[in-house]
Design a protein around this motif. Structure first.
Motif, PDB file in Angstrom:
ATOM      1  N   ALA A  42     -12.764  20.362 -66.257  1.00 49.97           N
ATOM      2  CA  ALA A  42     -11.396  19.874 -66.471  1.00 49.97           C
ATOM      3  C   ALA A  42     -10.861  19.432 -65.120  1.00 49.97           C
ATOM      4  N   LYS A  43     -10.422  18.180 -65.035  1.00 52.71           N
ATOM      5  CA  LYS A  43     -10.059  17.607 -63.730  1.00 52.71           C
ATOM      6  C   LYS A  43      -8.552  17.442 -63.584  1.00 52.71           C
ATOM      7  N   PRO A  44      -8.043  17.662 -62.388  1.00 51.94           N
ATOM      8  CA  PRO A  44      -6.661  17.274 -62.131  1.00 51.94           C
ATOM      9  C   PRO A  44      -6.614  15.772 -61.853  1.00 51.94           C
ATOM     10  N   GLY A  45      -5.768  15.041 -62.566  1.00 53.16           N
ATOM     11  CA  GLY A  45      -5.611  13.618 -62.275  1.00 53.16           C
ATOM     12  C   GLY A  45      -4.168  13.337 -61.896  1.00 53.16           C
ATOM     13  N   CYS A  46      -3.254  14.107 -62.490  1.00 51.41           N
ATOM     14  CA  CYS A  46      -1.834  13.877 -62.211  1.00 51.41           C
ATOM     15  C   CYS A  46      -1.043  15.173 -62.250  1.00 51.41           C
ATOM     16  N   GLU A  47      -1.566  16.183 -62.928  1.00 54.98           N
ATOM     17  CA  GLU A  47      -0.893  17.465 -63.142  1.00 54.98           C
ATOM     18  C   GLU A  47       0.521  17.273 -63.657  1.00 54.98           C
ATOM     19  N   ASN A  48       0.659  16.278 -64.482  1.00 54.07           N
ATOM     20  CA  ASN A  48       1.978  15.934 -65.000  1.00 54.07           C
ATOM     21  C   ASN A  48       1.889  15.470 -66.454  1.00 54.07           C
ATOM     22  N   GLY A  49       0.735  15.652 -67.054  1.00 52.37           N
ATOM     23  CA  GLY A  49       0.612  15.292 -68.469  1.00 52.37           C
ATOM     24  C   GLY A  49       0.410  13.815 -68.744  1.00 52.37           C
ATOM     25  N   ASP A  50       0.114  13.029 -67.720  1.00 47.56           N
ATOM     26  CA  ASP A  50       0.087  11.575 -67.918  1.00 47.56           C
ATOM     27  C   ASP A  50      -1.309  10.964 -68.046  1.00 47.56           C
ATOM     28  N   CYS A  51      -2.371  11.697 -67.668  1.00 45.32           N
ATOM     29  CA  CYS A  51      -3.660  11.017 -67.557  1.00 45.32           C
ATOM     30  C   CYS A  51      -4.765  11.578 -68.453  1.00 45.32           C
ATOM     31  N   GLY A  52      -4.634  12.803 -68.896  1.00 41.01           N
ATOM     32  CA  GLY A  52      -5.608  13.374 -69.817  1.00 41.01           C
ATOM     33  C   GLY A  52      -6.916  13.860 -69.206  1.00 41.01           C
ATOM     34  N   ALA A  53      -7.068  13.753 -67.879  1.00 40.56           N
ATOM     35  CA  ALA A  53      -8.332  14.169 -67.254  1.00 40.56           C
ATOM     36  C   ALA A  53      -8.567  15.670 -67.400  1.00 40.56           C
ATOM     37  N   CYS A  54      -7.501  16.394 -67.674  1.00 42.57           N
ATOM     38  CA  CYS A  54      -7.577  17.855 -67.724  1.00 42.57           C
ATOM     39  C   CYS A  54      -7.705  18.373 -69.156  1.00 42.57           C
ATOM     40  N   THR A  55      -7.951  17.472 -70.117  1.00 42.44           N
ATOM     41  CA  THR A  55      -7.916  17.871 -71.528  1.00 42.44           C
ATOM     42  C   THR A  55      -8.961  18.935 -71.882  1.00 42.44           C
TER      43      THR A  55
ATOM     44  N   MET B 294      -5.544  19.657 -75.697  1.00 41.83           N
ATOM     45  CA  MET B 294      -4.347  20.074 -74.973  1.00 41.83           C
ATOM     46  C   MET B 294      -4.530  19.685 -73.513  1.00 41.83           C
ATOM     47  N   LYS B 295      -3.471  19.167 -72.901  1.00 43.66           N
ATOM     48  CA  LYS B 295      -3.568  18.872 -71.472  1.00 43.66           C
ATOM     49  C   LYS B 295      -3.373  20.176 -70.718  1.00 43.66           C
ATOM     50  N   SER B 296      -4.435  20.641 -70.094  1.00 50.47           N
ATOM     51  CA  SER B 296      -4.381  21.985 -69.527  1.00 50.47           C
ATOM     52  C   SER B 296      -3.442  22.068 -68.334  1.00 50.47           C
ATOM     53  N   CYS B 297      -3.015  20.909 -67.789  1.00 51.05           N
ATOM     54  CA  CYS B 297      -2.055  20.949 -66.688  1.00 51.05           C
ATOM     55  C   CYS B 297      -0.647  21.191 -67.200  1.00 51.05           C
ATOM     56  N   LEU B 298      -0.457  21.051 -68.509  1.00 50.93           N
ATOM     57  CA  LEU B 298       0.883  21.200 -69.077  1.00 50.93           C
ATOM     58  C   LEU B 298       1.071  22.552 -69.738  1.00 50.93           C
TER      59      LEU B 298
HETATM   60  S1  FES Z   1      -4.002  16.253 -64.982  1.00 53.50           S
HETATM   61 FE1  FES Z   1      -3.256  14.403 -65.815  1.00 53.50          FE
HETATM   62  S2  FES Z   1      -2.704  15.036 -67.791  1.00 53.50           S
HETATM   63 FE2  FES Z   1      -3.290  16.859 -66.879  1.00 53.50          FE
END
Ligand code: FES
Ligand code: FES
Lengths: 761, 156
Positions: free
Chosen positions: B37-50, B58-62
């Protein structure tokens, strides 16, 4: 695929410390004081570094940039301090406790403002900076570099023209937005060795610069680069590595991790350059281009970094792939208080192509000639010269006309540029040609080393970073082809380690295949020679009687007589135990040849080894009431020389097309009046998403480049170049007004329509 | 202030010590070493952390780790030879690979929850992830190959 692929930030280590950046909330301000006392008291804090602690200036063309802001800040997002703490959240909260007082300065908020007669200066000391490469700044101005191109006689060209056009074009700075933000780990061992792990496109550059700025012998610095999660040029710049090293040193050399947040990655680290341009073109009534007078004013932002080179290549290739005898161009690299720019996919060519190809359409319209027919009358060919007066040959330029003809068919141009779908919906097409050359230092070099495993498989070591462009796959293929063995028998080391891999200039400019590919071929030759030597003893003949293919060294006259490569690659052992030969190590290198430096008054010189050409088209479905539109088709035809890997080539091209369309349809920073970037998150900085992409039509023409491995020309970046222009040409046709700015959001189209309506009142 | 949370991750019972502010993304990566699971934005915008939480993407950063007590989490490391993983390989659905685990998790859930998803639903789901490298063409081929929906959809 399984989560096992590791990127820089995926590694951890016992005792790892975390660093966090404090960045500037202002675009231009004096730093009056920095008070660290509260921050130092925060739990977990191990060290804090500010600009005063490391007062060196850095830069690969001109040393204008402090590692952390010194005395003043020049853009929103500029790193001011780095805090090292036991955990990331402790580092972050301590950052909040740093107390900086500023005195605000007026902001240079556009290129236009930067070039005013008595401008606010972004750099007061411009003339005193150390130039690493020769550039031409202008005293008491914001001009960091200027390229002049003077070919033929512009007055003669003007006299010959019967129809002329002039227009302004522009787009704001934007971002690479690779999905992996930049990330670094730095460590300074007690014995003085430095280890940097970084998501970089230029590990060898990192090594050189750490050594230069921190006065450490280069042999003490090792830079490791694992997989990189997208680069697009943005990770060729060296920035965080310097901060992370300073942070580690301040924390007693402990290993420190510094990863950008998305917000810092967008504004704090370098992005994509902006441009304001003016183009004048002239032609005869018959549609022959007679002259081009071009002003490119690049918005390099607060620091030069690669901005001066981008300015240079854009100037030297200013006309696009057209034969024009009289060319006058001034290409300026201009400082503003915007985030600074570095290399970006296409390196100056997507930037120059937007104004030129818009101008070509505007002139075609004035001439009442079909845009494709007009371009076909003027395409550049072997025997013609570039704006920098380099003579083109059959090898160093591809076939523009052929690409254009193919695009014409693929986009179904003959059905008409506009097709009515309903009373409000229309479908329109626009096209663009492009060319691209890579600017490299005249002495850019690469190396490759081959070794053999016991099973006969081969290890290939080189300095190319894998950033998702499949370069290493293509290199393996080049090698497989030369040794006539299956690709699966070749292991390419995916990670780069500057201590063990041979030098490679930088993984940018699509030049990796050309440069390293040539080095790989030479390494293969070298290995073959050694194999033949040993085989000739075993087979009792002369080395010249032997050839190598399909994992065997065999007699040319009788291929049934052979010895397996695996039995000789690490020495051959006779049945009685005697052995001959030894470990075969294939070595190859490559250095750019025949490149010359550029005359500063005329731009004359040979900046590049080759020009890749292509043509593109975009078809949109346009709503004439709301000015919304949908991307329907996007076409690219590239003269690739030789396509080495069709599936990967297509993926590269469509990926770059998608990026170009994303840029042209929606990307670009919005600045408020104080130079603050308003869209520094993916929530507001929009990119193309699934399903918004058009259907891609991609084809290749193959005019081999004689000195390239199997004739292959670079193609990793090219798909992006003509997309903005083709889209703008399509939408200008649809809307019936010239659209000369990016991004092409419906609001902008609406404004232009409204402007046209009020103009005619 | 740390507290203990029990949950299931990739079918294994786990107990972790967390801060209340820890996101699921941070816990998975830093405490469990599940860096797929990758951090891409840590703001729920990119889905890399799904990731999947009780089989829902689920976006795990959210999501705070504290919210996941007694729930079941699946990460890319918990998928083995699934049709969608094979499809991504076969159709070249990735270049740099950074967005890939997020896309695969989302696609995997889609294929399980809506095997008959129509073009609109597919877009609606997959627009929560960003891929900066590909032009989405290959990703589309990959997802279409595992769904029952076989018509080409509306978006080219
Ligand atoms: S890191 Fe981008 S949506 Fe979670
Ligand atoms: S493959 Fe690089 S972001 Fe999708």
């Amino acid at each position: 695929m399984t989560g096992a692929a590791k990127y820089t930030a995926d590694f951890t280590a016992p005792g790892l410390l975390h660093a966090s950046l404090l960045t500037s909330p202002h675009a231009h301000a004096k730093i009056k004081s920095i008070d660290l006392s509260e921050a130092e008291k925060c739990p977990g804090v191990r060290a804090i570094v500010i600009g005063q602690d490391i007062p060196v200036l850095t830069g690969t063309t001109v040393e204008d940039r402090p590692i952390l802001a010194l005395n003043k800040v020049r853009y929103f997002g500029e790193p001011i301090a780095v805090v090292v703490a036991d955990s990331e959240h402790e580092a972050q909260s301590a950052c909040q406790q740093i107390n900086v007082t500023y005195e605000l300065y007026p902001v240079v908020n556009s290129v236009h403002q930067a070039l005013e007669s008595k401008p606010i200066l972004v750099h007061e000391q411009l003339m005193n900076y150390t130039q690493v490469q020769k550039i031409q700044p202008e005293a008491n101005s914001n001009i960091a570099n200027q390229i002049k191109v003077r070919k033929g006689d512009i007055d003669v060209g003007r006299d010959q023209s019967e129809v002329t056009m002039t227009a302004d074009f522009s787009f704001p700075p934007s971002d690479h937005a690779a999905m992996e933000t930049r990330s670094v780990r730095a460590e300074l061992l007690p014995n003085g060795e430095v280890h940097i792990h970084t998501s970089s496109q230029g590990p060898f550059m990192v090594k050189e610069l750490i050594s230069r700025y921190f006065l450490i012998d280069e042999d003490k610095v090792t830079v490791h680069t694992p997989l990189v999660g997208g680069g697009f040029g943005g990770k060729a710049a060296v920035q965080l590595e310097l901060i992370a090293f300073a942070a580690s040193r301040a924390a007693g050399g402990k290993i420190v991790k510094l990863s950008n947040t998305r917000e810092t990655d967008i504004t704090g680290s370098p992005g994509h350059i902006g441009l304001e341009a003016n183009v004048k073109l002239g032609a005869t009534k018959g549609g022959k281009l007679t002259f081009a007078e071009i002003h490119y004013n690049f918005n390099a932002g607060a620091y030069v970094d690669e901005g001066s080179d981008i300015t240079e290549i854009a100037g030297l290739n200013c006309t696009g792939p057209y034969k024009i005898d009289h060319v006058w161009c001034n290409s300026l690299c201009v400082y503003t208080n915007h985030p600074y720019a570095t290399s970006f996919r296409g390196y100056g060519h997507g930037e120059l192509t937007f104004p030129i190809e818009r101008a070509m359409d505007l002139l075609a319209e004035k001439l009442r000639i079909d845009p494709i027919a007009f371009r076909l009358k003027n395409t550049i060919k072997p025997g013609d010269t570039t704006p920098s007066q380099t003579k083109l040959t059959k090898s160093n330029i591809g076939n523009v006309a052929k690409c254009l003809e193919r695009v014409k068919t693929l986009i179904n141009w003959d059905e008409g540029q506009t097709v009515n779908l309903s009373d409000r919906l229309i479908r329109t097409k626009g096209i663009s040609c492009f060319w691209k050359s890579s600017i490299t230092p005249t002495d850019a070099t690469s190396g490759a080393i081959l070794t053999f495993n016991k099973d006969g498989s081969i290890n290939l070591s080189c300095g190319v970073v894998e950033i998702g462009q499949g370069t290493k796959t293509v290199l393996a293929q080049i090698l497989a082809e030369r040794l006539k063995i299956h690709e699966s028998k070749i292991h390419v080391m995916m990670d780069v380690d500057t201590q063990t891999n041979p030098q490679h200039w930088k993984t940018v400019a699509s030049s990796s295949v050309y440069m390293v590919g040539n080095a790989v071929l030479r390494a293969a030759e070298d290995a073959i020679q050694q194999l033949c030597q040993t085989a000739s003893i075993v087979l009792r003949c002369e080395p010249g009687d032997v050839d190598v293919a399909e994992a065997r060294a065999f007699l040319i006259s009788n291929p049934d007589k052979y010895v397996s490569v695996k039995d000789i690659a690490n020495g051959y052992k006779y049945t009685n135990g005697n052995s001959i030969g030894g470990t075969v190590i294939g070595r190859g290198n490559f250095i750019m040849k025949h490149l010359t430096s550029i005359d500063k008054e005329t731009g004359k010189g040979t900046p590049a080894s080759d020009w890749t050409v292509g043509a593109q088209a975009v078809e949109v479905e346009f709503d004439t009431k709301s000015y919304n539109y949908k991307l329907i088709h996007a076409v690219s035809v590239l003269d690739a020389g030789k396509v080495l890997h069709p599936k990967s080539a297509r993926g590269q091209v469509t990926g770059a097309m998608s990026m170009g369309l994303s840029w042209a349809t929606r990307e670009g920073f919005s600045f408020d009046k104080n130079g603050i970037v308003l869209d520094n998150q993916f929530r507001t900085y929009k990119m193309l998403r699934y399903g918004e992409n058009p259907t891609y039509l991609v084809d290749f023409i193959e005019t081999p480049q004689i000195d390239a491995p199997y004739g292959a020309r670079g193609l990793g970046e090219h798909g992006i170049i003509g997309m903005p222009a083709a889209l703008a040409n399509s939408l200008s046709t649809a809307a019936g007004v010239p659209l000369n700015q990016l991004p092409l959001v419906p609001e902008y189209i609406w404004e232009q329509k409204r402007g046209e309506a009020s103009d005619s009142n | 202030m740390k507290k203990t949370i029990d949950f299931t991750v990739n079918n294994e019972q786990k107990s972790v010590q967390i801060r209340s502010a820890d996101t699921l993304l941070i816990t998975l990566r830093e405490q469990l070493g599940l860096t797929g699971a990758k951090p891409g934005c840590e703001n729920g915008d990119c889905g890399a952390c799904t990731v999947l939480v009780d089989d829902q993407p689920m976006k795990s950063c959210l999501m705070l780790t504290a919210e996941t007590a007694n729930r079941s989490i699946t990460t890319i490391e918990g998928l083995h030879d699934t049709p969608i993983q094979k499809a991504f390989l076969e159709h070249w659905g990735f270049q740099c690979g950074y967005c890939t685990s997020g896309f695969i998790m989302n696609c995997h859930a889609l294929a399980n929850i809506h095997p008959d998803a129509n073009a609109y639903e597919i877009e609606n789901w997959l627009q929560s992830n960003i891929c900066r490298c590909t032009g989405y063409e290959e990703i589309k081929e990959a997802i279409m190959s595992v769904l029952k929906t076989k018509e080409a959809g509306t978006s080219g």
